[in-house]
Structure formats: structure tokens, C-alpha cells
Enzyme design. Structure first.
Site, short mmCIF file in Angstrom:
data_model
loop_
_atom_site.label_atom_id
_atom_site.label_comp_id
_atom_site.label_asym_id
_atom_site.label_seq_id
_atom_site.Cartn_x
_atom_site.Cartn_y
_atom_site.Cartn_z
N HIS A 1 0.79 -1.02 0.12
CA HIS A 1 -0.06 -0.17 0.11
C HIS A 1 0.91 1.32 0.03
O HIS A 1 1.86 1.35 0.60
CB HIS A 1 -0.87 0.10 1.24
CG HIS A 1 -1.93 1.10 1.11
ND1 HIS A 1 -1.80 2.30 1.47
CD2 HIS A 1 -3.25 0.97 0.64
CE1 HIS A 1 -2.80 3.05 1.28
NE2 HIS A 1 -3.79 2.21 0.71
N GLU B 1 -4.57 1.79 -7.27
CA GLU B 1 -4.79 3.07 -6.56
C GLU B 1 -3.87 4.12 -6.70
O GLU B 1 -2.75 4.31 -6.22
CB GLU B 1 -4.70 2.65 -4.98
CG GLU B 1 -5.47 1.43 -4.31
CD GLU B 1 -5.59 1.57 -3.05
OE1 GLU B 1 -6.75 1.79 -2.31
OE2 GLU B 1 -4.47 1.50 -2.38
#
Length: 268
Positions: free
Chosen positions: A104, A176
Site C-alpha cells: 500500500h 490505487e
């Protein structure tokens, strides 16, 4: 375009909710989905709590037979030993985790995790029988340079290039874009589809069509109930969402999940 992959909506809670708040959220979510006769065969639902909440979530889900899956937000590359503060893949698997987020942007930024470390994380997750959710995406500067697809696919390649076809087919990839995370800005459905398609084409070119067809590609970045339907409808290579801030509001998260299930007929 018909998709054979089952849709999935995963909520990344980040550093929010203690174990009591986490179990209350899961109970509310389960009740809300039960009330609308939610079909988990059309859309999988998963949540990613903090480490301290995993055991409580496991007990609740198993004791009440709730068909919601769960996972962790990161993992150590080591299996055991003198590594203070680390949590191993085997520990997470013993808690019943199905997924682990890898790479992430916040982990890359604040802890910093390099590509070699992420490769080892993916291998540890796979070896423990769980599925890695690899996060990739460009910053605003890369988008302005026009290299956003090359950048995102390059991040995938750095982690996945040495995996076997069988290992690669177990991965999920969450696109993302960094400029859309927590900003309220969302990628257009056109740019989101371009990225999801490019990621799937990477697996097709590297591992073949069968593997590429199995890979689930998710979108994350200011996803909410207002933009979810358009994103899914317009993006043939998108299989669902990795939701951040909106996953902390049970009603909003349930709305995204219901929208995804409603559109899931086109996924099969």
C-alpha cells in the site's frame, strides 16, 4: 463484456477501530446485508482490520457463521524470531485471514518498503495459503508526465515477474493512483479502465490468457457510493474495489457492496 471472475469489495480500515468497534461494525454490516438478501456468491465482501482486532473479528465471524472474509494490512517477510513488532504470515493464516495487503502506498511511504521486500511479502503470503492484494499506482507527477500506465505496470512487474503461473493466479492487484487516495478525487472511468486493462494485459503477456483471466483487478482511490456504479459499469477489466475512508462508515460501505452485487451479473 462478460466476466467470469466473482466481484469483490474489500475495506481497508488502516489504523482505525479498536477490537470492540471492529466487531460492532462487522455485526452491523452482516445485519444490513442479511436484510437485503445479499448474495455473497455474486460479490465477495472482505475487511482488513488492524492486527489488534483480527482475533475478535475471527471469533465473531466463525461463531455466527458470517460469510464475510477478512485479512491483514501488511505482513512480515520473516516466519519467526527476534523481530520485535512484526507479524508473520503463518500467524495471520492461523487467525483465518484470507487476504493480506501488500505494498500500500502508505506502507511504501512511511515504512519504506522496497520492491525486494514486497516480493518476499507476496511469497510469504502465498506460502501460508492466503492471497496477496498488491497495491500499485502513480503519483500526480507521473500522470502529468504521461507515464502512469508504464509506472503502474512496472510496479506489478517488479513484484510478480519471478512468480510461477500458479502463484500469479492467486494474486489480486489494486490500482490505487496516489493522487486519488484520501483526496476526494477519483480517476475517471476511462483512465481506471485503461490501468486495469494494462495490468491484465501484463499478466496475459507474461503468464498467458488463463492466468490473466483469473487475476482480480480492483480500483481504490476515493471510492464511494456515488461513483462506484459508473466505475464498474464502464470498466470491463475492473472486478471490484479496495475501499479506504468510505469503509469506515458501515452504511456507506454497505451501499458500495450492494451496488457491486447489483452489477455483478455482468461479471459472469
Amino acid at each position: 463484456m462478460k466476466r467470469r471472475r466473482t466481484a469483490i469489495v474489500a475495506g481497508n480500515w488502516k489504523m482505525n477501530f479498536d477490537h470492540l468497534e471492529a466487531t460492532l461494525f462487522v455485526q452491523k454490516l452482516a445485519w444490513m446485508l442479511k436484510d437485503v438478501h445479499f448474495d455473497f456468491k455474486k460479490c465477495e465482501v472482505a475487511i482488513m482490520p488492524s492486527f489488534t482486532s483480527l482475533r475478535s473479528v475471527q471469533v465473531l465471524i466463525e461463531s455466527e457463521n458470517i460469510p464475510i472474509k477478512y485479512g491483514a494490512q501488511t505482513v512480515s517477510v520473516t516466519s519467526q524470531g527476534a523481530f520485535t513488532g512484526d507479524v508473520s504470515a503463518d500467524m495471520l493464516a492461523a487467525l483465518g485471514c484470507s487476504y493480506v495487503i501488500v505494498g500500500h502506498s502508505e506502507r511504501r511511504k512511511y515504512h519504506p518498503e522496497n520492491d525486494a521486500n514486497l516480493v518476499d511479502q507476496v511469497r510469504a503470503v502465498l506460502a501460508a495459503g492466503m492471497k496477496p492484494v498488491l497495491c500499485v499506482g502513480e503519483s500526480l507527477s507521473e500522470r502529468r508526465e504521461g507515464i502512469e500506465l508504464e509506472f503502474a505496470v512496472g510496479q506489478v512487474n517488479e513484484v510478480a515477474r519471478d512468480l510461477s503461473s500458479e502463484e500469479a493466479s492467486q494474486m489480486l492487484v489494486a490500482y490505487e493512483p496516489l493522487w486519488a487516495i484520501g483526496t476526494g478525487m477519483t480517476a475517471t472511468s476511462t483512465s481506471a479502465q485503461e490501468a486495469c486493462k494494462a495490468i491484465r494485459e501484463y499478466f496475459d503477456n507474461t503468464y498467458g490468457g488463463e492466468t490473466a483471466e483469473k487475476i482480480k483487478v480492483l480500483y481504490g482511490g476515493s471510492v464511494n457510493s456515488s461513483n462506484a456504479a459508473q466505475l464498474l459499469s464502464d470498466c470491463a477489466d475492473m472486478d471490484g474495489f479496495l475501499v479506504g475512508g468510505a469503509s469506515l462508515d458501515v452504511e456507506e460501505f454497505a451501499s458500495i457492496v450492494r451496488i457491486t452485487q447489483k452489477l455483478a451479473g455482468s461479471f459472469r
